[in-house]
Design a protein around this motif. Structure first.
Motif, short mmCIF file in Angstrom:
data_model
loop_
_atom_site.label_atom_id
_atom_site.label_comp_id
_atom_site.label_asym_id
_atom_site.label_seq_id
_atom_site.Cartn_x
_atom_site.Cartn_y
_atom_site.Cartn_z
N ASP A 24 0.86 -1.18 0.00
CA ASP A 24 0.00 0.00 0.00
C ASP A 24 0.89 1.23 0.00
N ALA A 25 0.46 2.26 -0.69
CA ALA A 25 1.10 3.57 -0.64
C ALA A 25 -0.03 4.59 -0.60
N ILE A 26 -0.13 5.30 0.52
CA ILE A 26 -1.20 6.28 0.70
C ILE A 26 -0.55 7.64 0.90
N GLY A 27 -0.91 8.59 0.04
CA GLY A 27 -0.41 9.95 0.17
C GLY A 27 -1.49 10.86 0.74
N PHE A 28 -1.11 11.68 1.70
CA PHE A 28 -2.02 12.63 2.34
C PHE A 28 -1.53 14.03 1.99
N SER A 29 -2.42 14.87 1.46
CA SER A 29 -2.07 16.24 1.08
C SER A 29 -3.08 17.20 1.67
N SER A 30 -2.65 18.44 1.81
CA SER A 30 -3.57 19.48 2.27
C SER A 30 -4.60 19.76 1.17
N SER A 31 -5.60 20.52 1.50
CA SER A 31 -6.63 20.89 0.52
C SER A 31 -6.03 21.63 -0.66
N LEU B 58 2.12 7.10 3.80
CA LEU B 58 2.13 5.82 4.52
C LEU B 58 2.42 4.73 3.50
N GLN B 59 3.42 3.90 3.79
CA GLN B 59 3.77 2.78 2.92
C GLN B 59 3.72 1.50 3.73
N ARG B 60 3.23 0.43 3.10
CA ARG B 60 3.18 -0.88 3.72
C ARG B 60 3.65 -1.92 2.73
N ASN B 61 4.50 -2.85 3.20
CA ASN B 61 4.89 -4.01 2.40
C ASN B 61 5.25 -5.13 3.36
N ALA B 62 5.84 -6.21 2.85
CA ALA B 62 6.14 -7.39 3.67
C ALA B 62 7.12 -7.08 4.81
N SER B 63 7.94 -6.06 4.67
CA SER B 63 8.91 -5.74 5.72
C SER B 63 8.35 -4.82 6.80
N GLY B 64 7.12 -4.36 6.65
CA GLY B 64 6.52 -3.51 7.68
C GLY B 64 5.88 -2.28 7.07
N ALA B 65 5.76 -1.24 7.90
CA ALA B 65 5.09 -0.02 7.48
C ALA B 65 5.93 1.19 7.86
N ARG B 66 5.83 2.23 7.04
CA ARG B 66 6.57 3.46 7.25
C ARG B 66 5.65 4.66 7.07
N TRP B 67 5.81 5.64 7.95
CA TRP B 67 5.09 6.90 7.87
C TRP B 67 6.14 7.98 7.70
N MET B 68 6.07 8.73 6.62
CA MET B 68 7.04 9.79 6.36
C MET B 68 6.30 11.10 6.18
N THR B 69 6.76 12.14 6.87
CA THR B 69 6.11 13.44 6.77
C THR B 69 6.89 14.35 5.83
N ALA B 70 6.26 15.41 5.41
CA ALA B 70 6.91 16.40 4.55
C ALA B 70 8.04 17.10 5.30
N ASP B 71 7.99 17.10 6.62
CA ASP B 71 9.04 17.72 7.44
C ASP B 71 10.25 16.81 7.63
N GLY B 72 10.19 15.59 7.07
CA GLY B 72 11.32 14.68 7.18
C GLY B 72 11.24 13.70 8.34
N GLN C 77 -1.39 0.76 12.92
CA GLN C 77 -0.89 1.56 14.03
C GLN C 77 -0.42 2.94 13.54
N LEU C 78 0.21 2.98 12.39
CA LEU C 78 0.71 4.26 11.87
C LEU C 78 -0.43 5.17 11.41
N MET C 79 -1.55 4.61 11.01
CA MET C 79 -2.71 5.44 10.65
C MET C 79 -3.16 6.27 11.85
N ALA C 80 -2.86 5.79 13.05
CA ALA C 80 -3.24 6.51 14.26
C ALA C 80 -2.50 7.84 14.38
N ARG C 81 -1.53 8.10 13.54
CA ARG C 81 -0.84 9.40 13.55
C ARG C 81 -1.79 10.52 13.09
N ILE C 82 -2.82 10.17 12.30
CA ILE C 82 -3.80 11.20 11.90
C ILE C 82 -5.19 10.92 12.44
#
Length: 181
Positions: A60-67, A75-89, A99-104
């Motif tokens: 899965d690759a889900i991108g979240f953008s402002s209006s 948010l990225q998910r694959n067999a090795s796990g999940a990663r949440w990366m913000t625009a701030d680095g 669990q990472l979806m809980a960030r928003i």
């Protein structure tokens, strides 16, 4: 007179609706892409964002953008796990994308189940109500209330265009503007 005629011609007929390509059987959809808007309501807060989602069984690759279209996080998910990366680095990792979806959302969201709900399917233990065409209208699945508020067309194989899922104080409404299958 010529100007009036040109203006009248330009303003007369709205463009024809965009034809929706034939859709595969709902149960056969294993991979999709979508883009649209999300409204996330929780407690006394409501957030609106743009969303893009590329889904397959393996990733899965889900991108979240402002209006306004500025990327906020991915948010990225694959067999090795999940990663949440913000625009701030900032970067966060977890074994589960839920669990990472809980960030928003302030609570985990079952991403695998959400990938079924957006195409109008539910899990085996769900209770569901369907319309006369066999399309999902509402369900309770894994403790979540799922409502399909509209479909892209009236055809039986049409995909949802607006869904709402709710669990406790969290309500997520997705308005899907484009499907890629």
């Amino acid at each position: 007179m010529l100007c009036v005629g040109l203006l009248t011609a330009c303003a007369s007929a709205p463009p024809p609706p965009v034809a929706i390509p034939p859709r595969p059987a709902r149960e056969s959809i294993q991979r999709f892409g979508l883009s649209g808007r999300a409204i996330i309501r929780q407690s006394a807060r409501a957030d609106t964002m743009r969303l893009t989602w590329e889904h397959s069984v393996a990733e899965d690759a889900i991108g979240f953008s402002s209006s306004l279209g500025m990327v906020v996080a991915e948010l990225q998910r694959n067999a090795s796990g999940a990663r949440w990366m913000t625009a701030d680095g900032e970067r966060f990792e977890a074994r589960s994308a839920d669990q990472l979806m809980a960030r928003i959302t302030d609570q985990p969201v079952p991403l695998e189940a959400l990938s079924r709900w957006v195409v109008g399917r539910v899990g085996n233990g769900a209770t569901a109500t369907r319309d006369a065409k066999g399309r999902l209208l509402e369900a309770v699945d894994q403790g979540w209330s799922v409502r399909v508020l509209s479909y892209e067309t009236e055809l039986p194989e049409a995909l949802p265009s607006t869904i709402e899922v709710e669990h406790g104080a969290l309500r997520i409404r997705l308005a899907i503007e484009e499907w890629v299958l």
